[in-house]
Design a protein around this motif. Structure first.
Motif, PDB file in Angstrom:
ATOM      1  N   ARG A  26       0.813  -1.230   0.000  1.00  0.00           N
ATOM      2  CA  ARG A  26       0.000   0.000   0.000  1.00  0.00           C
ATOM      3  C   ARG A  26       0.840   1.270   0.000  1.00  0.00           C
ATOM      4  O   ARG A  26       0.444   2.284  -0.579  1.00  0.00           O
ATOM      5  CB  ARG A  26      -0.943  -0.010   1.202  1.00  0.00           C
ATOM      6  CG  ARG A  26      -2.124  -0.955   1.049  1.00  0.00           C
ATOM      7  CD  ARG A  26      -2.852  -1.173   2.362  1.00  0.00           C
ATOM      8  NE  ARG A  26      -3.340   0.026   3.001  1.00  0.00           N
ATOM      9  CZ  ARG A  26      -4.608   0.442   2.993  1.00  0.00           C
ATOM     10  NH1 ARG A  26      -5.535  -0.254   2.351  1.00  0.00           N
ATOM     11  NH2 ARG A  26      -4.959   1.542   3.639  1.00  0.00           N
ATOM     12  N   SER A  27       1.998   1.228   0.652  1.00  0.00           N
ATOM     13  CA  SER A  27       2.813   2.443   0.768  1.00  0.00           C
ATOM     14  C   SER A  27       3.867   2.587  -0.323  1.00  0.00           C
ATOM     15  O   SER A  27       4.196   3.704  -0.729  1.00  0.00           O
ATOM     16  CB  SER A  27       3.500   2.487   2.137  1.00  0.00           C
ATOM     17  OG  SER A  27       4.419   1.421   2.263  1.00  0.00           O
ATOM     18  N   ASP A  28       4.385   1.458  -0.830  1.00  0.00           N
ATOM     19  CA  ASP A  28       5.539   1.521  -1.735  1.00  0.00           C
ATOM     20  C   ASP A  28       5.271   1.099  -3.172  1.00  0.00           C
ATOM     21  O   ASP A  28       6.044   1.461  -4.065  1.00  0.00           O
ATOM     22  CB  ASP A  28       6.677   0.656  -1.195  1.00  0.00           C
ATOM     23  CG  ASP A  28       7.285   1.228   0.071  1.00  0.00           C
ATOM     24  OD1 ASP A  28       8.465   1.581   0.044  1.00  0.00           O
ATOM     25  OD2 ASP A  28       6.579   1.322   1.086  1.00  0.00           O
ATOM     26  N   LEU A  29       4.222   0.326  -3.418  1.00  0.00           N
ATOM     27  CA  LEU A  29       4.016  -0.207  -4.770  1.00  0.00           C
ATOM     28  C   LEU A  29       2.755   0.300  -5.468  1.00  0.00           C
ATOM     29  O   LEU A  29       2.714   0.375  -6.694  1.00  0.00           O
ATOM     30  CB  LEU A  29       3.966  -1.750  -4.732  1.00  0.00           C
ATOM     31  CG  LEU A  29       5.154  -2.485  -4.115  1.00  0.00           C
ATOM     32  CD1 LEU A  29       5.008  -3.987  -4.333  1.00  0.00           C
ATOM     33  CD2 LEU A  29       6.475  -1.980  -4.680  1.00  0.00           C
ATOM     34  N   ILE A  30       1.733   0.643  -4.699  1.00  0.00           N
ATOM     35  CA  ILE A  30       0.423   0.984  -5.260  1.00  0.00           C
ATOM     36  C   ILE A  30       0.174   2.489  -5.212  1.00  0.00           C
ATOM     37  O   ILE A  30       0.628   3.180  -4.300  1.00  0.00           O
ATOM     38  CB  ILE A  30      -0.692   0.251  -4.473  1.00  0.00           C
ATOM     39  CG1 ILE A  30      -0.663  -1.238  -4.778  1.00  0.00           C
ATOM     40  CG2 ILE A  30      -2.067   0.814  -4.773  1.00  0.00           C
ATOM     41  CD1 ILE A  30      -1.156  -1.585  -6.168  1.00  0.00           C
TER      42      ILE A  30
END
Length: 297
Positions: A26-30
């Motif tokens: 949720r924080s790094d990829l999306i």
């Protein structure tokens, strides 16, 4: 990619409700995005999407053309309660095949996925409430998710109101804290285990927590929780309940994992915890030498 404005799916409460793996996704990829004309055209033969509809997508291949992206690079959930399901399909089919995802992040993805743990019991409800926090609402015309800024949470007070209404925080006045251990308990166990139990306080199971594997536990059953999260009446992964005395030692790892990730726990506490753990590597919670300590707890 680095020059684009990215709106992550993550919120500051993720670490208290979701596994480390999902927090990373949720924080790094999306990223959250609005459908453009090209998005509408690219899906004309698969799924109807309207201009401005809210979707989620891999932030690393978003700058490439639709034909160059690996499968399931993006998704347009039909409603905010379908965001989690949409993301699971992206996790299954996209990131491991994405050619734009940096190698170090792909390695982290594989590592965390292999050690992924279950989130909090109410985590499904959290996915819905966190979407509202970002300003997402279901379209009244059944056109998926839209972004309505007037519903977006703009203050901590409004966020607390949403969480209280949804049952994601304890809706009651904060009571005086009751510590789990006392000074006389210190000689009964290792410094590491004793220190961990000084960072929690006594709590009681609430009605909204009586779900999942806790559904057979009695309301009001005592447990323990991160004392820093208790100050804010938080629920989620910061609260621990053990139906049997013999299961208490297994909670050591849960407490440690929570404190390590807790956004409220002071950094000096985290550093001290790591120091004690490194000094007590040969002491296992299940050993008989800790039996009297856990009996007292």
């Amino acid at each position: 990619f680095s020059k684009r404005l990215v709106v992550p799916l993550a919120t500051d409460e993720d670490d208290n409700w979701l596994s480390e793996f999902l927090c990373f996704i949720r924080s790094d990829l999306i990223e959250v995005f609005r459908a453009s004309n090209s998005d509408v055209i690219s899906r004309v033969n698969t799924k109807s999407v309207v201009f401005g509809q809210i979707g989620i997508r891999c932030r690393f291949c978003a700058h490439t053309s639709h034909g160059e992206r690996a499968s399931r690079s993006s998704s347009f959930p039909s409603s905010i309660d379908r965001i989690y399901q949409s993301l699971t399909m992206m996790i299954r089919d996209h990131f491991i095949r994405c050619t734009e995802l940096p190698d170090d992040l792909k390695e982290t993805f594989i590592r965390l996925k292999s050690h992924s743990t279950q989130g909090a019991m109410d985590s499904k409800r959290y996915w819905i409430e966190s979407a509202k926090y970002l300003g997402m609402v279901d379209s009244p015309l059944n056109a998926g998710i839209m972004m309505n800024e007037k519903y977006q949470v703009t203050s901590y007070a409004n966020l607390i109101a949403i969480r209280r209404a949804s049952g994601l925080i304890i809706n009651e006045k904060k009571k005086d804290s009751i510590m789990i251990v006392m000074n006389e308990d210190k000689p009964l166990t290792s410094e590491y285990i004793y220190f961990l139990f000084t960072q929690v306080e006594k709590i009681y199971l609430s009605r909204t927590e009586q779900i999942g594997h806790r559904r057979k536990l009695e309301i009001g059953m005592p447990g323990f929780a991160c004392k820093y999260c208790c100050i804010h009446n938080r629920k989620g992964l910061c609260r621990f309940f053990s139906s049997r005395r013999r299961n208490l030692p297994s909670k050591i790892k849960d407490i440690s994992n929570h404190l390590r990730r807790c956004s409220i726990c002071p950094n000096e506490i985290k550093e001290k915890m790591l120091q004690y753990r490194s000094e007590n590597l040969n002491s296992e919670p299940m050993e008989d030498c800790h039996k009297h300590f856990f009996d007292r707890v």
